[in-house]
Design a protein around this motif. Structure first.
Motif, PDB file in Angstrom:
ATOM      1  N   GLN A   5      52.249  43.566 -42.976  1.00  0.00           N
ATOM      2  CA  GLN A   5      51.967  44.171 -41.681  1.00  0.00           C
ATOM      3  C   GLN A   5      51.306  45.531 -41.892  1.00  0.00           C
ATOM      4  O   GLN A   5      50.331  45.871 -41.251  1.00  0.00           O
ATOM      5  N   GLU A  31      41.618  35.983 -45.353  1.00  0.00           N
ATOM      6  CA  GLU A  31      42.868  36.627 -44.937  1.00  0.00           C
ATOM      7  C   GLU A  31      42.992  38.015 -45.549  1.00  0.00           C
ATOM      8  O   GLU A  31      43.445  38.964 -44.890  1.00  0.00           O
ATOM      9  N   ARG A  38      40.846  40.374 -43.593  1.00  0.00           N
ATOM     10  CA  ARG A  38      41.460  40.708 -42.299  1.00  0.00           C
ATOM     11  C   ARG A  38      42.602  41.711 -42.469  1.00  0.00           C
ATOM     12  O   ARG A  38      42.709  42.686 -41.722  1.00  0.00           O
ATOM     13  N   VAL A  39      43.481  41.460 -43.465  1.00  0.00           N
ATOM     14  CA  VAL A  39      44.633  42.340 -43.660  1.00  0.00           C
ATOM     15  C   VAL A  39      44.187  43.715 -44.133  1.00  0.00           C
ATOM     16  O   VAL A  39      44.694  44.743 -43.664  1.00  0.00           O
ATOM     17  N   ARG A  46      42.783  45.617 -41.297  1.00  0.00           N
ATOM     18  CA  ARG A  46      43.834  46.038 -40.363  1.00  0.00           C
ATOM     19  C   ARG A  46      44.392  47.414 -40.726  1.00  0.00           C
ATOM     20  O   ARG A  46      44.845  48.163 -39.851  1.00  0.00           O
ATOM     21  N   SER A  64      47.786  49.940 -34.420  1.00  0.00           N
ATOM     22  CA  SER A  64      48.556  48.835 -33.854  1.00  0.00           C
ATOM     23  C   SER A  64      48.539  48.907 -32.332  1.00  0.00           C
ATOM     24  O   SER A  64      48.979  49.905 -31.740  1.00  0.00           O
ATOM     25  N   PHE A 104      44.321  46.582 -33.608  1.00  0.00           N
ATOM     26  CA  PHE A 104      44.552  45.170 -33.893  1.00  0.00           C
ATOM     27  C   PHE A 104      45.711  44.695 -33.030  1.00  0.00           C
ATOM     28  O   PHE A 104      46.664  45.447 -32.769  1.00  0.00           O
ATOM     29  N   ASP A 148      48.601  42.037 -32.792  1.00  0.00           N
ATOM     30  CA  ASP A 148      49.378  41.148 -33.655  1.00  0.00           C
ATOM     31  C   ASP A 148      50.454  40.441 -32.827  1.00  0.00           C
ATOM     32  O   ASP A 148      51.270  41.098 -32.162  1.00  0.00           O
ATOM     33  N   GLU A 149      50.450  39.120 -32.870  1.00  0.00           N
ATOM     34  CA  GLU A 149      51.403  38.342 -32.067  1.00  0.00           C
ATOM     35  C   GLU A 149      52.850  38.676 -32.411  1.00  0.00           C
ATOM     36  O   GLU A 149      53.696  38.864 -31.512  1.00  0.00           O
ATOM     37  N   ASN A 150      53.160  38.743 -33.694  1.00  0.00           N
ATOM     38  CA  ASN A 150      54.542  39.010 -34.097  1.00  0.00           C
ATOM     39  C   ASN A 150      55.005  40.393 -33.666  1.00  0.00           C
ATOM     40  O   ASN A 150      56.163  40.585 -33.276  1.00  0.00           O
ATOM     41  N   GLN A 151      54.109  41.375 -33.749  1.00  0.00           N
ATOM     42  CA  GLN A 151      54.490  42.727 -33.332  1.00  0.00           C
ATOM     43  C   GLN A 151      54.792  42.789 -31.843  1.00  0.00           C
ATOM     44  O   GLN A 151      55.764  43.420 -31.418  1.00  0.00           O
ATOM     45  N   ASN A 186      51.146  39.294 -24.727  1.00  0.00           N
ATOM     46  CA  ASN A 186      51.089  38.426 -25.900  1.00  0.00           C
ATOM     47  C   ASN A 186      50.546  37.040 -25.542  1.00  0.00           C
ATOM     48  O   ASN A 186      49.709  36.474 -26.261  1.00  0.00           O
TER      49      ASN A 186
END
Length: 478
Positions: free
Chosen positions: A248, A341, A344-345, A348, A353, A386, A388-391, A415
């Motif tokens: 993250q 990936e 992307r990371v 980020r 966030s 960015f 982020d779905e999980n955040q 979300n």
């Protein structure tokens, strides 16, 4: 739905109902590779071939990682005792907290267990809900087993893919039985934050925190006298740089600095033991480090040029960015995906966030200001944020637990708007509406979740109950 509550497939398994199959562990072959008089690499075939490293020093035996099940760890321990002719285990080191690397910790209760402080925190959490964690892992294996069995029917008999699929099925079946015996999840007793060294007389074991990349506690284990480096799951054949699956936040310059330090001439690294199967020569690791550095430099250059994500990806093709990374027809698709990936990371890390900005806006101005911040982040052509779905999911549940139901609904709605095909985003929004007592909207959200994932049995059960309640409420009173 909380991510920690997700269970793949449709399994609710009572561990007490599964027979103990200790004998089955004796049927699993353990591959023992001796690298020197003082170093063994022991590999079991479950979960992709976990590597366990054993070191024989004048001050005792040291084990690095302990495999995916206690019964397998017991087999490995017996192999170590037989190979070295001794039983004086001094230390066990965990490279990170993943289930398949720590589930045998309890087998080495006579040794001092060492790991990063985040590894201890993770294992303490696992231990507090051990049955649920094991059930989740078994469910994952059962889903993997079902998917592989379905894929098997479309593979040519005798082909390399068909043979590997059958091996994967056998591994999953064996591991399901072994995990059902239960795991104690013994956490490290001794922890460190940045670096730590174990003086074993004739050997030195250096523990170096890499950062949160593949997991939250990724640790490199370096034995300079043997020219040996153990990397856990940070590196693998199908990854061009290093694994960033759980990242993250990631301090890329620090990660590169750590890798440079272990590859410095004075570190004497010439062999690299990965978390699964492979033992690399130094040059293989160097190509991965060069790749990660090239990606980081390219991402920063694209960022300062104002390029968006897609343009950044196009500017950093795998072949020219990481020319030293070997590929072939079978592995290239995975390498391409992992490369994208990593881009992307890494990118980020230069963004802010959106979830954190929304949380700050909620505190300062409520849901109206939060909505403005979210819309700005979503539409910002410079992609300064960015999403982020999980955040967002985690923020929504923090608000829900704090009793801020309207604010939680707003966050879950953001979300679902950002990730409209996510069944979990709709499930969480439905739960928030249900908490507020808005049954009609909760039903809409759970229906949307089930349209995207018909196997969401928990959502299906809730939807049936809510629908029945709604129908009963519409019945005229007598």
């Amino acid at each position: 739905m909380r991510r920690s509550d997700l269970v793949c497939g449709a399994l609710t398994l009572a561990l007490s109902a599964v027979p103990v199959l200790a004998a089955s562990a004796g049927e699993i072959p353990i591959d023992v590779r001796r690298l020197s008089d003082q170093v063994l690499v022991l590999t079991d075939p479950t979960l992709g071939g976990n590597n366990v490293v054993a070191l024989a020093s004048t001050r005792g035996l040291v084990v690095v990682d302990t495999s995916g099940a206690p019964a397998i760890a017991a087999r490995i321990r017996a192999e170590i005792e037989s190979a070295f002719g001794r039983k004086d285990f001094a230390f066990v080191v965990n490279t990170h907290e993943d289930f398949d690397h720590v589930s045998g910790n309890q087998v080495f209760a006579d040794a001092t267990l060492v790991g990063h402080e985040r590894c201890r925190a993770a294992l303490q959490s696992f231990r507090a809900r051990s049955e649920a964690v094991v059930e989740d892992r078994i469910a994952w294996q059962r889903q993997h087993l079902a998917n592989t069995t379905e894929r098997l029917s479309g593979l040519a008999p005798g082909s390399e893919d068909e043979v590997e699929a059958r091996r994967s099925i056998a591994r999953s079946e064996a591991l399901i039985e072994l995990m059902a015996e239960g795991v104690d999840f013994t956490p490290p007793a001794v922890t460190f934050n940045d670096t730590m060294s174990l003086d074993l007389g004739d050997l030195t074991v250096n523990l170096i925190f890499f950062g949160s990349a593949h997991s939250r506690s990724d640790t490199l284990v370096h034995v300079p006298e043997e020219g040996l480096l153990m990397t856990g799951d940070l590196f693998s054949e199908g990854v061009p740089g290093f694994n960033v699956g759980e990242a993250q936040t990631l301090d890329v310059p620090r990660c590169l600095q750590v890798l440079d330090s272990v590859l410095a001439p004075e570190a004497h690294v010439n062999r690299v033991v990965l978390g699964h199967r492979d033992i690399w020569p130094r040059a293989m690791l160097e190509t991965r480090v060069e790749c990660a550095r090239a990606v980081w430099d390219g991402v920063r250059r694209a960022w300062f040029e104002g390029l968006g994500l897609e343009a950044t990806l196009q500017s950093l093709p795998l072949g020219s960015t990481c020319p030293g990374v070997p590929s072939d027809e079978r592995s290239n698709a995975r390498l391409e995906g992992q490369h994208a990936e990593m881009v992307r990371v890494f990118r980020r890390q230069l963004q802010s966030s959106a979830a954190a900005a929304v949380e700050e806006a909620l505190r300062a101005g409520g849901t109206d200001r939060a909505r403005m911040v979210y819309e700005k982040a979503k539409l910002d052509p410079k992609e300064a944020f960015f999403i982020d779905e999980n955040q967002f999911n985690a923020l929504g549940y923090r608000l829900l637990q704090a009793g801020s139901v309207d604010e939680a609904i707003a966050v879950f709605a953001f979300n679902a708007d950002a990730f409209p095909e996510s069944w979990n985003a709709w499930d969480s929004l439905g739960e928030a509406y249900m908490t507020r007592g808005d049954r009609a909207r909760a039903i809409e959200c759970y229906r949307a979740s089930l349209q995207r994932n018909p196997d969401n049995r928990n959502g299906g059960t809730i939807l049936e109950r809510l629908t029945a309640e709604e129908a009963a409420a519409r019945q005229p009173t007598q």
